[in-house]
Design a protein around this motif. Structure first.
Motif, mmCIF file in Angstrom:
data_model
loop_
_atom_site.group_PDB
_atom_site.id
_atom_site.type_symbol
_atom_site.label_atom_id
_atom_site.label_comp_id
_atom_site.label_asym_id
_atom_site.label_seq_id
_atom_site.Cartn_x
_atom_site.Cartn_y
_atom_site.Cartn_z
ATOM 1 N N MET A 120 0.860 -1.164 0.000
ATOM 2 C CA MET A 120 0.000 0.000 0.000
ATOM 3 C C MET A 120 0.899 1.216 0.000
ATOM 4 S SD MET A 120 -3.124 1.201 0.150
ATOM 5 C CE MET A 120 -4.019 -0.275 0.506
ATOM 6 N N GLU A 121 0.558 2.195 -0.801
ATOM 7 C CA GLU A 121 1.346 3.413 -0.878
ATOM 8 C C GLU A 121 0.383 4.581 -0.894
ATOM 9 O OE1 GLU A 121 5.176 3.773 -3.379
ATOM 10 O OE2 GLU A 121 3.529 4.380 -4.668
ATOM 11 N N VAL A 122 0.588 5.545 -0.008
ATOM 12 C CA VAL A 122 -0.233 6.750 0.038
ATOM 13 C C VAL A 122 0.720 7.925 -0.014
ATOM 14 C CG1 VAL A 122 -1.893 8.091 1.366
ATOM 15 C CG2 VAL A 122 -1.963 5.600 1.457
ATOM 16 N N LYS A 123 0.498 8.823 -0.953
ATOM 17 C CA LYS A 123 1.396 9.958 -1.097
ATOM 18 C C LYS A 123 0.571 11.223 -1.232
ATOM 19 C CE LYS A 123 5.170 11.765 -3.851
ATOM 20 N NZ LYS A 123 6.049 11.549 -4.985
ATOM 21 N N LYS A 124 0.796 12.174 -0.338
ATOM 22 C CA LYS A 124 0.136 13.462 -0.475
ATOM 23 C C LYS A 124 0.887 14.242 -1.541
ATOM 24 C CE LYS A 124 -1.803 17.368 1.886
ATOM 25 N NZ LYS A 124 -1.823 18.181 3.085
ATOM 26 N N VAL A 125 0.168 14.730 -2.530
ATOM 27 C CA VAL A 125 0.790 15.348 -3.692
ATOM 28 C C VAL A 125 1.365 16.721 -3.356
ATOM 29 C CG1 VAL A 125 0.390 16.132 -6.044
ATOM 30 C CG2 VAL A 125 -0.665 14.029 -5.249
ATOM 31 N N GLU A 126 0.631 17.536 -2.585
ATOM 32 C CA GLU A 126 1.140 18.856 -2.229
ATOM 33 C C GLU A 126 2.022 18.784 -0.994
ATOM 34 O OE1 GLU A 126 -2.490 18.749 -2.004
ATOM 35 O OE2 GLU A 126 -2.875 19.311 -4.052
ATOM 36 N N ASP A 127 2.690 19.872 -0.708
ATOM 37 C CA ASP A 127 3.457 20.072 0.518
ATOM 38 C C ASP A 127 4.682 19.187 0.633
ATOM 39 O OD1 ASP A 127 1.449 21.875 1.230
ATOM 40 O OD2 ASP A 127 0.354 20.348 2.355
ATOM 41 N N GLY A 128 4.994 18.361 -0.366
ATOM 42 C CA GLY A 128 6.175 17.526 -0.305
ATOM 43 C C GLY A 128 6.163 16.523 0.831
ATOM 44 N N GLU A 129 4.976 16.162 1.301
ATOM 45 C CA GLU A 129 4.870 15.202 2.402
ATOM 46 C C GLU A 129 5.448 13.862 1.975
ATOM 47 O OE1 GLU A 129 1.158 13.155 4.576
ATOM 48 O OE2 GLU A 129 1.137 15.323 4.510
ATOM 49 N N PRO A 130 6.222 13.203 2.832
ATOM 50 C CA PRO A 130 6.814 11.919 2.430
ATOM 51 C C PRO A 130 5.759 10.855 2.191
ATOM 52 C CG PRO A 130 7.130 12.308 4.763
ATOM 53 C CD PRO A 130 6.538 13.565 4.194
ATOM 54 N N GLU A 131 6.054 9.953 1.291
ATOM 55 C CA GLU A 131 5.111 8.880 1.009
ATOM 56 C C GLU A 131 5.257 7.775 2.028
ATOM 57 O OE1 GLU A 131 7.060 6.099 -2.321
ATOM 58 O OE2 GLU A 131 6.581 8.112 -2.967
ATOM 59 N N ILE A 132 4.183 7.056 2.202
ATOM 60 C CA ILE A 132 4.192 5.883 3.069
ATOM 61 C C ILE A 132 4.222 4.696 2.139
ATOM 62 C CG2 ILE A 132 2.817 4.571 4.716
ATOM 63 C CD1 ILE A 132 1.709 7.384 5.535
ATOM 64 N N ASN A 133 5.171 3.819 2.329
ATOM 65 C CA ASN A 133 5.367 2.744 1.379
ATOM 66 C C ASN A 133 5.357 1.401 2.117
ATOM 67 O OD1 ASN A 133 6.122 1.069 -0.650
ATOM 68 N ND2 ASN A 133 7.930 2.223 -1.236
ATOM 69 N N LEU A 134 4.226 0.734 2.071
ATOM 70 C CA LEU A 134 4.081 -0.583 2.689
ATOM 71 C C LEU A 134 3.675 -1.537 1.580
ATOM 72 C CD1 LEU A 134 2.018 0.588 5.776
ATOM 73 C CD2 LEU A 134 4.469 0.159 5.682
ATOM 74 N N ARG A 135 4.553 -1.829 0.689
ATOM 75 C CA ARG A 135 4.217 -2.486 -0.564
ATOM 76 C C ARG A 135 3.444 -3.785 -0.426
ATOM 77 N NH1 ARG A 135 5.503 0.135 -5.099
ATOM 78 N NH2 ARG A 135 7.166 1.600 -4.890
ATOM 79 N N TRP A 136 3.654 -4.563 0.596
ATOM 80 C CA TRP A 136 2.941 -5.835 0.684
ATOM 81 C C TRP A 136 1.780 -5.767 1.656
ATOM 82 C CZ3 TRP A 136 3.760 -8.651 -3.293
ATOM 83 C CH2 TRP A 136 4.965 -8.545 -3.954
ATOM 84 N N GLY A 137 1.523 -4.598 2.223
ATOM 85 C CA GLY A 137 0.398 -4.450 3.140
ATOM 86 C C GLY A 137 -0.907 -4.342 2.392
ATOM 87 N N VAL A 138 -1.992 -4.690 3.043
ATOM 88 C CA VAL A 138 -3.308 -4.576 2.413
ATOM 89 C C VAL A 138 -4.159 -3.536 3.125
ATOM 90 C CG1 VAL A 138 -3.334 -6.906 1.477
ATOM 91 C CG2 VAL A 138 -4.216 -6.506 3.773
#
Length: 113
Positions: A1-19
């Protein structure tokens, strides 16, 4: 699972095998919701304002094996949920899945269903 806020340069959360992923205290902005599994990469973009999902758009999926038929649709189900639905078929076998973004108690909850 990956969630990335597009504005503000917020770092992405990268849990590739999470559901399942919860981002606490979601703020106004645009988010890319992305799931990478063993067979695909799928996701969409949502806009959040005042703890509500105001729009869902720009869905994508790739990485499927040849011979798999796919139909898909992206829906803003309610003011607090958007789901990218996918239906698959291959040689008489059918299955459904989806990438869901939901705001619950001020948090952005995303998951592969």
């Amino acid at each position: 699972m990956e969630v990335k806020k597009v504005e503000d340069g917020e770092p992405e959360i990268n849990l590739r095998w999470g559901v399942w992923h919860t981002r606490n205290n979601v703020t106004n902005g645009t988010y890319k919701i992305n799931v990478v599994t063993g067979i695909c990469n799928a996701g969409s973009t949502i806009k959040v304002s005042n703890k509500k999902i105001t729009s869902a758009y720009n869905q994508w999926m790739n990485g499927f094996a040849p011979g798999i038929s796919i139909s898909d649709s992206l829906a803003k189900v309610s003011s607090t949920q958007a789901t990218y639905y996918m239906d698959f078929s291959m040689v008489g076998v059918f299955w459904s899945s989806g990438v869901c973004a939901k705001i619950q108690s001020g948090n952005l909850v995303t998951y592969w269903q």
